[in-house]
Design a protein around this motif. Structure first.
Motif, PDB file in Angstrom:
ATOM      1  N   PRO A 250       0.813  -1.200   0.000  1.00 31.49           N
ATOM      2  CA  PRO A 250       0.000   0.000   0.000  1.00 31.49           C
ATOM      3  C   PRO A 250       0.850   1.255   0.000  1.00 31.49           C
ATOM      4  CG  PRO A 250       0.017  -1.010   2.179  1.00 31.49           C
ATOM      5  CD  PRO A 250       0.706  -1.973   1.241  1.00 31.49           C
ATOM      6  N   THR A 251       0.439   2.245  -0.747  1.00 31.23           N
ATOM      7  CA  THR A 251       1.211   3.497  -0.841  1.00 31.23           C
ATOM      8  C   THR A 251       0.290   4.664  -0.539  1.00 31.23           C
ATOM      9  OG1 THR A 251       0.744   3.561  -3.220  1.00 31.23           O
ATOM     10  CG2 THR A 251       2.831   2.557  -2.522  1.00 31.23           C
ATOM     11  N   PRO A 252       0.126   5.023   0.738  1.00 30.13           N
ATOM     12  CA  PRO A 252      -0.710   6.164   1.088  1.00 30.13           C
ATOM     13  C   PRO A 252      -0.085   7.462   0.601  1.00 30.13           C
ATOM     14  CG  PRO A 252       0.472   5.377   3.013  1.00 30.13           C
ATOM     15  CD  PRO A 252       0.736   4.392   1.910  1.00 30.13           C
ATOM     16  N   PRO A 253      -0.852   8.565   0.578  1.00 37.33           N
ATOM     17  CA  PRO A 253      -0.312   9.855   0.122  1.00 37.33           C
ATOM     18  C   PRO A 253       0.961  10.229   0.871  1.00 37.33           C
ATOM     19  CG  PRO A 253      -2.681   9.991   0.411  1.00 37.33           C
ATOM     20  CD  PRO A 253      -2.266   8.652   0.935  1.00 37.33           C
ATOM     21  N   GLY A 254       2.066  10.395   0.117  1.00 38.14           N
ATOM     22  CA  GLY A 254       3.387  10.572   0.732  1.00 38.14           C
ATOM     23  C   GLY A 254       3.490  11.801   1.612  1.00 38.14           C
ATOM     24  N   LEU A 255       2.914  12.945   1.169  1.00 38.96           N
ATOM     25  CA  LEU A 255       3.029  14.186   1.929  1.00 38.96           C
ATOM     26  C   LEU A 255       2.390  14.042   3.308  1.00 38.96           C
ATOM     27  CD1 LEU A 255       3.711  17.207   2.114  1.00 38.96           C
ATOM     28  CD2 LEU A 255       1.499  17.683   1.032  1.00 38.96           C
ATOM     29  N   PHE A 256       1.191  13.465   3.366  1.00 38.48           N
ATOM     30  CA  PHE A 256       0.498  13.331   4.645  1.00 38.48           C
ATOM     31  C   PHE A 256       1.103  12.221   5.496  1.00 38.48           C
ATOM     32  CE2 PHE A 256      -2.442  15.693   2.072  1.00 38.48           C
ATOM     33  CZ  PHE A 256      -2.990  16.595   2.969  1.00 38.48           C
TER      34      PHE A 256
ATOM     35  N   TRP B  45       6.143  13.145  11.182  1.00 35.10           N
ATOM     36  CA  TRP B  45       6.816  14.310  11.749  1.00 35.10           C
ATOM     37  C   TRP B  45       6.222  14.705  13.097  1.00 35.10           C
ATOM     38  CZ3 TRP B  45       4.595  19.348  12.191  1.00 35.10           C
ATOM     39  CH2 TRP B  45       5.499  20.325  12.655  1.00 35.10           C
ATOM     40  N   TYR B  46       4.863  14.685  13.195  1.00 35.05           N
ATOM     41  CA  TYR B  46       4.277  15.171  14.446  1.00 35.05           C
ATOM     42  C   TYR B  46       4.011  14.087  15.484  1.00 35.05           C
ATOM     43  CZ  TYR B  46      -0.525  13.720  13.067  1.00 35.05           C
ATOM     44  OH  TYR B  46      -1.636  13.019  12.732  1.00 35.05           O
ATOM     45  N   CYS B  47       3.980  12.815  15.069  1.00 31.54           N
ATOM     46  CA  CYS B  47       3.592  11.755  16.008  1.00 31.54           C
ATOM     47  C   CYS B  47       4.699  11.491  17.038  1.00 31.54           C
ATOM     48  CB  CYS B  47       3.266  10.471  15.246  1.00 31.54           C
ATOM     49  SG  CYS B  47       2.603   9.180  16.314  1.00 31.54           S
ATOM     50  N   HIS B  48       4.319  11.256  18.273  1.00 33.61           N
ATOM     51  CA  HIS B  48       5.256  10.933  19.347  1.00 33.61           C
ATOM     52  C   HIS B  48       5.982   9.628  19.003  1.00 33.61           C
ATOM     53  CE1 HIS B  48       6.960  10.128  23.257  1.00 33.61           C
ATOM     54  NE2 HIS B  48       6.471  11.276  23.730  1.00 33.61           N
ATOM     55  N   PRO B  49       7.303   9.588  19.146  1.00 33.77           N
ATOM     56  CA  PRO B  49       8.059   8.375  18.779  1.00 33.77           C
ATOM     57  C   PRO B  49       7.585   7.116  19.493  1.00 33.77           C
ATOM     58  CG  PRO B  49       9.552  10.210  19.147  1.00 33.77           C
ATOM     59  CD  PRO B  49       8.206  10.689  19.576  1.00 33.77           C
ATOM     60  N   LYS B  50       7.119   7.254  20.727  1.00 39.02           N
ATOM     61  CA  LYS B  50       6.676   6.077  21.475  1.00 39.02           C
ATOM     62  C   LYS B  50       5.350   5.521  20.946  1.00 39.02           C
ATOM     63  CE  LYS B  50       8.989   7.356  25.797  1.00 39.02           C
ATOM     64  NZ  LYS B  50       8.816   7.670  27.236  1.00 39.02           N
ATOM     65  N   LEU B  51       4.609   6.345  20.206  1.00 41.64           N
ATOM     66  CA  LEU B  51       3.314   5.910  19.662  1.00 41.64           C
ATOM     67  C   LEU B  51       3.371   5.616  18.164  1.00 41.64           C
ATOM     68  CD1 LEU B  51       1.033   8.571  21.407  1.00 41.64           C
ATOM     69  CD2 LEU B  51       1.459   6.235  22.168  1.00 41.64           C
ATOM     70  N   LEU B  52       4.460   6.054  17.518  1.00 33.63           N
ATOM     71  CA  LEU B  52       4.519   6.033  16.059  1.00 33.63           C
ATOM     72  C   LEU B  52       4.277   4.650  15.477  1.00 33.63           C
ATOM     73  CD1 LEU B  52       5.040   7.466  13.386  1.00 33.63           C
ATOM     74  CD2 LEU B  52       7.487   7.079  13.727  1.00 33.63           C
TER      75      LEU B  52
END
Length: 600
Positions: A4-10, A16-23
């Protein structure tokens, strides 16, 4: 299976914004959902849902901390950003109003298009088995677009000769005339339908049994509106209707009185369907049992096309796939059927003939020839989306230019913040929060503008053919909020990145270091905005002048004094002779096609 290839920009924005522990946990769920939606609904819809999910996840509990990964009071941080943002908006009232109003006007246009798309996506969502229902299209070599109609025998062939379909059904137009009950009469238009119609689609009957309603010859299911016209408040079940066919146009209706009436006999009402409860691409006053056609064939009132594979301009064929089957299996069966049935056919209209499977979810936005109603083709939506994007980009450029122009007034503020310990990331968040708050104020104003624009659009002449209702709903409001958030980020990202790079010492010592004359990007943005604006202004003037030319051109006749009279089977020479005796008539002519309409 393809990856699957979701929209790259989003996708990158989420990382970028997601917390590393939750990513890794949230990203895994997002990708899994995206893959399921891509298989079920197609890539375009899966992309849209992915973008909405990413925007809805942008909230304090998920965003990573601004200063490393130590624990911070995220709530207090965003509360502070909000307070400062509101103060700056109120401090510079004229500047803020220009930004908010400019964004609001552009957003209202974009939101109208979002409503149009949401309106069309409501169609056929009530069917329980909608993910397994396909409409079959016909196409030929060199054709501009496929036809929504198919050869009449196709439905039976797919059901009996291929292990692909759980059920198939045909809808055949051809009913358009006068329905009479006692002294009441009404125009009635609809389809011949098989009993399997109610096994494929999830229409429910307000009165009657859908399992038996279309079994017997000369039985019919009518709409609740037709029941009221003919029977008022009487119980319609079991009532006998006399029907006379006048070949009224259907399903694509047009003005006219049709042909002289031909009696088809008596029909029994076996069911009533409340059409107001369903948003469907199928609109009809009546469904007549397919078995009724045999008597009409015998009486030479209908042409028997039940075994004709060459004529594919009348019947609409729908297939309910088996639970273990998919679109690729259906397409393979259609290709095999064409290879066998059309190998020996030499008629010109079947050269390069193909059958295509169209998912029910794509029918409303996938306009085809001979379709069941008038609506805007997908190309029209692409044009509107591009137009709205250009308008929105122009508004964002205007916001960006104004924000950079205000850089001088905020230079010392930025310098003081950096001296007192504010990091670049903190400043970026501050400026982005201001642009997002501005976008939310613009959203509120845009919704107000939309309430004015929407009735005006619905009253346009063209909407009597497109039938847009544009209803508001909770998912639409969520989409609006996500759209405003996206616009706030897009409009504010460049000013935030630019302003956060100011050096405190240079800023506090010498404001000349940040004179706007040295900002190359600002010049590019300004020129781009002027180019887009001038293009639209010039185009609008050209279109206006062209229409003005059409309206004022001397065609050599007064169109207001010309009347078209449909002959209804009358010899035009006899009618011409009678009309020539009237002093009000100056000139008479006859034609088999009304000029500029394409109607015979």
């Amino acid at each position: 299976m393809s990856c699957p290839t979701p929209p790259g920009l989003f996708h990158r924005f989420f990382r970028w914004y997601c917390h590393p522990k939750l990513l890794k946990y949230i990203e895994g769920d997002l990708i899994e959902l995206y893959e399921e939606r891509k298989v079920k609904s197609g890539k375009w819809k899966a992309d849209v849902r992915f973008i909405i999910d990413v925007l809805l996840l942008f909230r304090p509990s998920i965003i990573k901390p601004t200063g490393g990964y130590q624990r911070l009071n995220t709530y207090d941080m965003f509360k502070n950003y909000f307070k400062i943002g509101i103060r700056n908006i109120l401090k510079y009232k004229v500047f803020s109003f220009i930004n908010i109003f400019g964004l609001a006007v552009a957003m209202s246009i974009c939101m109208l298009i979002i409503l149009m798309l949401a309106d069309q996506n409501r169609y056929d969502q009530f069917h329980e088995k909608k993910d397994r229902i396909y409409r079959i299209l016909s196409s030929v070599a060199g054709g501009r677009q496929p036809y929504a109609t198919t050869p009449f025998p196709l439905a039976d062939a797919l059901k009996t000769e291929y292990a692909i379909a759980e059920e198939t059904t045909n809808l055949t137009p051809g009913i358009g005339g006068d329905a009479t009950y006692q002294q009441r009469i009404a125009d009635m238009r609809g389809y011949f339908a098989d009993p399997s119609f109610f096994r494929v689609f999830s229409f429910e009957l307000k009165r009657g049994d859908k399992n038996t309603a279309l079994l017997q010859p000369n039985s019919m299911v009518i709409s609740s509106e037709m029941a009221y016209q003919l029977f008022n408040n009487e119980d319609p079940l079991g009532k006998i209707i006399e029907f006379a066919d006048r070949q009224l146009s259907f399903p694509l209706e047009s003005d006219g009185v049709g042909s002289p009436p031909v009696s088809w006999g008596s029909f029994t009402v076996t069911g009533v369907i409340d059409e107001t409860q369903y948003v469907s691409h199928l609109k009809f006053d009546v469904l007549v049992s397919s078995s009724s056609r045999q008597a009409l064939y015998a009486g030479k009132k209908l042409e028997d096309m039940s075994a004709n594979w060459e004529w594919y301009f009348r019947a609409y064929t729908y297939v309910l796939l088996g639970e273990e089957k998919n679109k690729e299996d259906l397409q393979a069966s259609l290709n095999d059927l064409v290879a066998h049935k059309y190998a020996d056919l030499k008629a010109d209209q079947v050269k390069g003939f193909k059958l295509e499977a169209q998912p029910l979810a794509d029918v409303q936005l996938g306009l085809a020839g001979n379709d069941t109603n008038n609506r805007m083709p997908m190309l029209g939506y692409y044009f509107l989306i591009i137009l709205a994007s250009v308008i929105m980009i122009t508004a964002c450029l205007n916001y960006t230019n104004l924000s950079i122009a205000r850089a001088l007034t905020r230079a010392k503020e930025i310098g003081v913040r950096k001296v007192t310990g504010a990091g670049k990331r903190s400043l970026i968040y501050q400026f982005l929060s201001e642009s997002i708050i501005t976008a939310m104020f613009a959203l509120a104003m845009a919704i107000g503008l939309l309430t004015i624009i929407k009735p005006a659009f619905k009253n346009l002449w063209v909407n009597q053919y497109l039938n847009f209702e544009l209803p508001f709903s909770f998912p639409v409001y969520i989409l609006f909020a996500g759209f405003a958030l996206l616009i706030g980020i897009i409009a504010g990202i460049y000013p935030a990145l630019y302003l956060s790079t100011y050096q405190p010492i240079k800023v506090l010592k010498n404001l000349n270091a940040v004179q706007p004359g040295k900002l190359g990007m600002r010049k590019v943005l300004s020129i781009s905005q002027f180019v887009i604006s001038l293009f639209f202004i010039t185009t609008s003037i050209l279109v206006f002048n062209q229409f003005k030319h059409f309206m004022q051109f001397d065609y050599g006749f007064n169109s207001e004094n010309i009347i078209n009279v449909e002959l209804q089977g009358v010899d035009h020479r006899k009618l011409s002779h009678e009309l020539s005796t009237l002093p009000e008539v100056s000139t008479i002519s006859a034609t088999d096609i009304i000029p500029a309409t394409g109607r015979s």
